[in-house]
Design a protein around this motif. Structure first.
Motif, PDB file in Angstrom:
ATOM      1  N   VAL A 250      50.163  46.829 -46.438  1.00 26.15           N
ATOM      2  CA  VAL A 250      49.880  45.409 -46.656  1.00 26.15           C
ATOM      3  C   VAL A 250      48.605  45.019 -45.921  1.00 26.15           C
ATOM      4  N   HIS A 251      47.720  44.335 -46.635  1.00 22.86           N
ATOM      5  CA  HIS A 251      46.471  43.839 -46.051  1.00 22.86           C
ATOM      6  C   HIS A 251      46.484  42.327 -46.132  1.00 22.86           C
ATOM      7  N   GLU A 252      45.923  41.673 -45.123  1.00 18.62           N
ATOM      8  CA  GLU A 252      46.038  40.226 -45.095  1.00 18.62           C
ATOM      9  C   GLU A 252      44.948  39.598 -44.236  1.00 18.62           C
ATOM     10  N   HIS A 253      44.293  38.556 -44.779  1.00 22.02           N
ATOM     11  CA  HIS A 253      43.581  37.642 -43.891  1.00 22.02           C
ATOM     12  C   HIS A 253      43.988  36.230 -44.277  1.00 22.02           C
ATOM     13  N   GLY A 254      43.397  35.217 -43.651  1.00 18.14           N
ATOM     14  CA  GLY A 254      43.869  33.851 -43.840  1.00 18.14           C
ATOM     15  C   GLY A 254      44.031  33.440 -45.287  1.00 18.14           C
ATOM     16  N   THR A 255      43.112  33.875 -46.152  1.00 21.28           N
ATOM     17  CA  THR A 255      43.132  33.392 -47.524  1.00 21.28           C
ATOM     18  C   THR A 255      43.286  34.506 -48.568  1.00 21.28           C
ATOM     19  N   ALA A 256      43.797  35.654 -48.165  1.00 17.95           N
ATOM     20  CA  ALA A 256      44.044  36.722 -49.141  1.00 17.95           C
ATOM     21  C   ALA A 256      45.132  37.656 -48.634  1.00 17.95           C
ATOM     22  N   VAL A 257      45.909  38.167 -49.582  1.00 16.88           N
ATOM     23  CA  VAL A 257      46.866  39.219 -49.248  1.00 16.88           C
ATOM     24  C   VAL A 257      46.743  40.302 -50.313  1.00 16.88           C
ATOM     25  N   GLN A 258      46.871  41.562 -49.912  1.00 21.06           N
ATOM     26  CA  GLN A 258      46.864  42.669 -50.873  1.00 21.06           C
ATOM     27  C   GLN A 258      47.966  43.644 -50.494  1.00 21.06           C
ATOM     28  N   ILE A 259      48.746  44.047 -51.505  1.00 20.79           N
ATOM     29  CA  ILE A 259      49.662  45.152 -51.264  1.00 20.79           C
ATOM     30  C   ILE A 259      49.098  46.377 -51.978  1.00 20.79           C
ATOM     31  N   GLN A 260      49.241  47.514 -51.332  1.00 20.34           N
ATOM     32  CA  GLN A 260      48.782  48.756 -51.934  1.00 20.34           C
ATOM     33  C   GLN A 260      49.962  49.733 -51.864  1.00 20.34           C
TER      34      GLN A 260
ATOM     35  N   ALA B  48      47.509  43.861 -42.283  1.00 18.16           N
ATOM     36  CA  ALA B  48      48.543  42.892 -41.903  1.00 18.16           C
ATOM     37  C   ALA B  48      49.110  43.341 -40.569  1.00 18.16           C
ATOM     38  N   LEU B  49      49.038  42.460 -39.599  1.00 13.42           N
ATOM     39  CA  LEU B  49      49.515  42.806 -38.265  1.00 13.42           C
ATOM     40  C   LEU B  49      50.745  41.971 -37.967  1.00 13.42           C
ATOM     41  N   GLY B  50      51.701  42.547 -37.279  1.00 16.03           N
ATOM     42  CA  GLY B  50      52.949  41.843 -36.986  1.00 16.03           C
ATOM     43  C   GLY B  50      52.686  40.553 -36.239  1.00 16.03           C
ATOM     44  N   ALA B  51      52.784  39.446 -36.954  1.00 13.74           N
ATOM     45  CA  ALA B  51      52.487  38.152 -36.341  1.00 13.74           C
ATOM     46  C   ALA B  51      53.689  37.677 -35.558  1.00 13.74           C
TER      47      ALA B  51
END
Lengths: 169, 470
Positions: free
Chosen positions: B235-245, A164-167
């Motif tokens: 936090v991981h994220e792309h357009g259609t998924a998010v994951q917290i670890q 996740a990058l600061g958008a």
């Protein structure tokens, strides 16, 4: 090729898709730049069960608006100017992607100082041309279906490639 | 992490890492242009990659695969062997890097023990669909990928998403397809993420091997109980998924040594759900989110744990405990906690994410870059990697005096990814954690912006309810 490019090309976790900016989704729940069009779904102002599928084609700037059942939008007789659904679509697309990215995709010459969806629509000079609503509508349903898929607590190690990058900061 | 640890991390060569990555770069370049049009140089690059395995069990098959592909015969099996070779090289690089990091931190790590064999997901036809798309991509090369080839994966990805045991593959392919789509026309792109796309392609091909361990759902090796003290959330994220670890120290109820564990939640999403709204997609785990937002410990009972140190989170097997400051946990417990093993398939440098506490540094900001000077040695801080769903900003990190972060490695350098900072802003102490907004934003400015934007998750769920079930 300069050193910076070459270093970027040898990294695993880099941003490839430009960030999408947050916007209100109530009126225009779905906007995308795909299939050579700016296309999306606009909720009807009067009937909560009805939505309009609206689009502008890249290059020709032909526009189209109809209900998801493929009935032409009443406010768009042939030869007229874009209806309010198309104006809303353009305005929300500019909020979501920024005016430059939308203009580049549609190949519109907006000139300096253009900042809104209205500027974008004013810079286009296309004609009404019916585009199939069914494809866009089914892409919208596919989009909504993501929210129906249950979450999982089994880790997905592959997500480390997608930080996740600061958008928009 | 102290200055002496940092010096140990940064100093001295990492034997063989450069050489391994050069071999990988040759293979990645072949994927850029496509295996159908290799040419002499790129054919030689494939042979060189295969040559690295001479004398290993993979050697003969890798050599044959490189030779046959150069001759124009690109089969599923040849591709899988070369993908395995590329992954093995990264496995070795991962081990060298993690070994260096563990050594520098003085961190003990559990040895890996294979879990009982897990059930295969049994969706061989779907996996064949994945392999056939990946095959097409490899033959065509990134430069030749067009809209039709990207769209050819749509149905497969949709079907994969519906099978819980194939979520890893689904989320990975979906992320790759979205990047290829957004990058079209790729033929005219100025620069290509060659390493990244080859990484994703390789992992996807390994995950879609029929009946292989990669295609199976991992089976928990054991269950654990005890007190869980949180360190922070990635936090991981792309357009259609998010994951917290969530990274945490577990104090086992049976009195064993404290160990580092993680708890993850991943949810599908759409690209227009960003920022603090992401937390609403994870709302079915209120105990975990509450502990993040309120800085509390958790008492867990019989939580399944995988051999990778990942808890398979059951929110109903956790109870909120006492307030617990993650910085106190990091100061007191992190140094002596036992780190988990890394399962073979997951061994790639991108996964290295070791929690550390850094203090006693001088932060310096230069342009968009932030560096911590620790006893005269610079530690790069990855301030791009601050999620929009949390309160950390580059400015806050640059004003910080203590930081809990993850040590990562990418593109040939080590960097710190902040998860939490203690800073001084306008002469007042400020503390910020990535998970502070897990129950909703606490910053009035952000609350106002959120209220104005409306609840994007609720809007889309309403639309889905009305339009999907017809």
């Amino acid at each position: 090729m300069n050193a910076e490019t070459s270093a970027w090309e040898r990294r695993s976790a880099v941003r490839v898709v430009p960030p999408v900016r947050p916007r209100k989704l109530a009126k225009v729940p779905f906007v995308e730049l795909a299939d050579g069009r700016l296309q999306g779904v606009v909720s009807s102002g009067s009937d909560i069960e009805r939505v309009y599928v609206s689009s502008f084609t890249a290059g020709t700037h032909a526009y189209s608006c109809s209900t998801n059942n493929n009935r032409p939008c009443g406010a768009l007789p042939s030869g007229s100017s874009p209806c309010k659904h198309l104006h809303l679509l353009a305005a929300e697309a500019v909020l979501q992607y920024g005016v430059d990215r939308v203009a580049r995709y549609l190949r519109v010459d907006v000139g300096d100082g253009a900042s809104t969806g209205a500027d974008l629509v004013d810079s286009m000079n296309g004609q009404v041309e019916r585009a199939p609503a069914a494809t866009v509508f089914s892409r919208f349903l596919r989009h909504l279906n993501y929210l129906e898929i249950p979450d999982t607590t089994t880790p997905i190690p592959e997500m480390h490639w997608f930080p996740a990058l600061g958008a928009g900061r | 992490m102290l200055a002496v640890n940092l010096s140990e991390l940064l100093d001295g060569p990492l034997h063989g890492v450069e050489e391994a990555l050069d071999l990988v770069a040759g293979f990645d370049d072949a994927l850029v242009h496509g295996l159908a049009r290799l040419g002499e140089d790129r054919a030689a690059a494939l042979s060189a990659l295969a040559g690295a395995f001479a004398g290993s069990p993979l050697g003969v098959r890798a050599g044959e695969a490189a030779e046959k592909i150069a001759a124009g015969s690109v089969t599923d099996e040849h591709l899988s062997v070369l993908a395995g070779g590329r992954a093995a090289l990264f496995g070795a690089v991962h081990d060298a890097l993690l070994g260096r990091l563990d050594g520098a931190l003085g961190r003990a790590r559990a040895p890996w023990e294979a879990s009982p064999s897990a059930a295969s997901s049994g969706a061989d036809n779907l996996l064949a669909g994945c392999r056939s798309w990946l095959h097409e991509l490899a033959i065509t090369g990134w430069r030749g990928v067009d809209h039709d080839l990207v769209s050819a994966a749509d149905q497969t990805i949709e079907a994969l998403l519906a099978v819980p045991g194939l979520r890893r593959t689904a989320v990975l392919l979906d992320g790759l397809a979205a990047e290829l789509r957004a990058s079209s026309p790729i033929a005219t792109m100025e620069r290509l993420p060659a390493r990244r796309w080859a990484d994703l392609w390789t992992r996807a091909l390994l995950l879609s091997q029929p009946g292989g361990p990669a295609a199976a759902v991992p089976e928990p090796a054991a269950t654990v109980s005890g007190r869980l003290l949180l360190l922070g959330v990635d936090v991981h994220e792309h357009g259609t998924a998010v994951q917290i670890q969530v990274h945490a120290v577990l104090e086992p109820a049976d009195g064993g040594p404290a160990r580092l564990v993680r708890a993850s939640v991943a949810a599908p999403k759409v690209d227009t759900i960003v920022g603090p709204a992401l937390w609403r997609l994870l709302q079915w785990h209120p105990v975990l989110l509450g502990a993040l937002a309120e800085h509390r410990s958790l008492d867990i009972t019989d939580q399944p744990i995988l051999d990778s140190g990942d808890l398979v989170w059951h929110d109903d097997r956790a109870e909120a405990g006492e307030p617990a400051d993650p910085f106190a946990t990091a100061r007191v417990l992190l140094g002596g906690a036992l780190a988990p093993a890394v399962p073979p398939l997951d061994r790639h440098p991108v996964r290295i994410s070791e929690p550390v506490l850094v203090e006693g540094y001088t932060a310096a900001a230069d342009g968009g870059e932030v560096t911590f000077d620790l006893g005269g040695r610079p530690l790069a801080v990855d301030v791009e990697r601050l999620p929009s769903c949390g309160p950390l900003t580059p400015e806050l990190v640059a004003a910080s005096t203590a930081c809990i972060g993850l040590v990562r490695w990418d593109g040939g350098r080590w960097a710190l990814q902040p998860l939490a900072v203690q800073a001084t802003v306008k002469r007042k102490p400020v503390t910020a954690h990535n998970g502070d907004w897990a129950l909703g934003p606490t910053d009035p400015k952000v609350m106002k912006a959120e209220a104005k934007a409306g609840d994007s998750v609720a809007v889309l769920r309403e639309r889905a309810g009305r339009l999907l079930r017809r």
